[in-house]
Scaffold this active site. Sequence first.
Site, PDB file in Angstrom:
ATOM      1  CB  CYS A  37       7.336 -11.727  -1.111  1.00 23.17           C
ATOM      2  SG  CYS A  37       5.952 -10.584  -1.127  1.00 23.17           S
ATOM      3  CB  CYS A  85       9.826 -12.910  -4.749  1.00 26.48           C
ATOM      4  SG  CYS A  85       8.362 -13.763  -5.370  1.00 26.48           S
ATOM      5  CB  CYS A 115       1.726 -12.769  -7.616  1.00 19.51           C
ATOM      6  SG  CYS A 115       1.826 -13.242  -5.873  1.00 19.51           S
ATOM      7  CB  CYS A 116       3.704  -7.800  -7.957  1.00 21.53           C
ATOM      8  SG  CYS A 116       5.290  -8.540  -7.500  1.00 21.53           S
ATOM      9  CB  CYS A 145       6.664  -5.154  -7.250  1.00 25.10           C
ATOM     10  SG  CYS A 145       6.994  -3.799  -6.147  1.00 25.10           S
TER      11      CYS A 145
HETATM   12 FE1  SF4 Z   1       3.846 -12.280  -5.110  1.00 25.47          FE
HETATM   13 FE2  SF4 Z   1       6.515 -12.506  -5.125  1.00 25.47          FE
HETATM   14 FE3  SF4 Z   1       5.307 -10.185  -5.831  1.00 25.47          FE
HETATM   15 FE4  SF4 Z   1       5.320 -11.027  -3.273  1.00 25.47          FE
HETATM   16  S1  SF4 Z   1       7.118 -10.389  -4.517  1.00 25.47           S
HETATM   17  S2  SF4 Z   1       3.609 -10.179  -4.348  1.00 25.47           S
HETATM   18  S3  SF4 Z   1       5.083 -13.269  -3.528  1.00 25.47           S
HETATM   19  S4  SF4 Z   1       5.217 -12.172  -6.896  1.00 25.47           S
END
Ligand code: SF4
Length: 246
Positions: free
Chosen positions: A202, A205, A119-120, A230
């Site tokens: 985010c 998170c 996701c990141c 990330c």
């Molecule tokens: Fe995805 Fe969480 Fe990373 Fe944002 S912080 S990109 S929602 S995993």
Amino acid sequence: MTTPEIVADVLAELTDAPAEEILAVAARRFPGRVAFATSTGPEDQVITHMIAEGGVDMPIFTLDTGRLFPETYDLIAATTRRYGLSIHTYFPYGAAVEEMVDRHGVNLFRDSIELRKQCCGIRKVRPLRRAQSDLDAWVCGLRSGQGATRQRVEPVEWDDAGELIKFNPLAAWDEERVWQYVRAHDIPYNPLHDQGYPSIGCAPCTRAVEPGEDFRAGRWWWENPDQRECGLHHRTGAADRPVGSE
Ligand code: SF4
């Protein structure tokens, strides 16, 4: 051409230099090839203020993951209004997000570290690499001692992952100095910082931290502290090996 060797050369020029001078040197050394990446944290707001008030010729960009807090969007709007500047926004590729969410669900980051990194990667790292593709150097608001994964930060570093130079004008600043500067110059900041959120990413998170907890304890709090990056800041020889920024 940028190489890791240039870092030592630039670093020698910047020994004990104030943040404003580091920004000026970055703009002078890499005209049209350097940009500032803001996540709108207080350090980044300080740098935006210095760029705007100091007339530094340097574009500013941010990454919109699509999962930010409403307060963060309000802050971006307030900042562009206050300084009369534009902050270019990089979004993730829609098709990549759609495919990821179709396969793994909208909250996949809760299911495993690998899915969180995915996701990141799609929402942050790939857009950052796109932003960096035309750059020889970038500027960000990293400081030394920002939690378990960011113990030592130099004013200038070689960014292995992006293969370009990274300037950290506030490398030597501590948190107190950042907030003193923010208040002295009435710089807009995210109101969540007053509600126990020292580090804001985010919304799903990020949580508030308790007094005495690590600066970044509220980021991906369900994971091992060593994993909590990330992938935006991959530093050779540092503790924060890449995983999935801010
Ligand atoms: Fe995805 Fe969480 Fe990373 Fe944002 S912080 S990109 S929602 S995993």
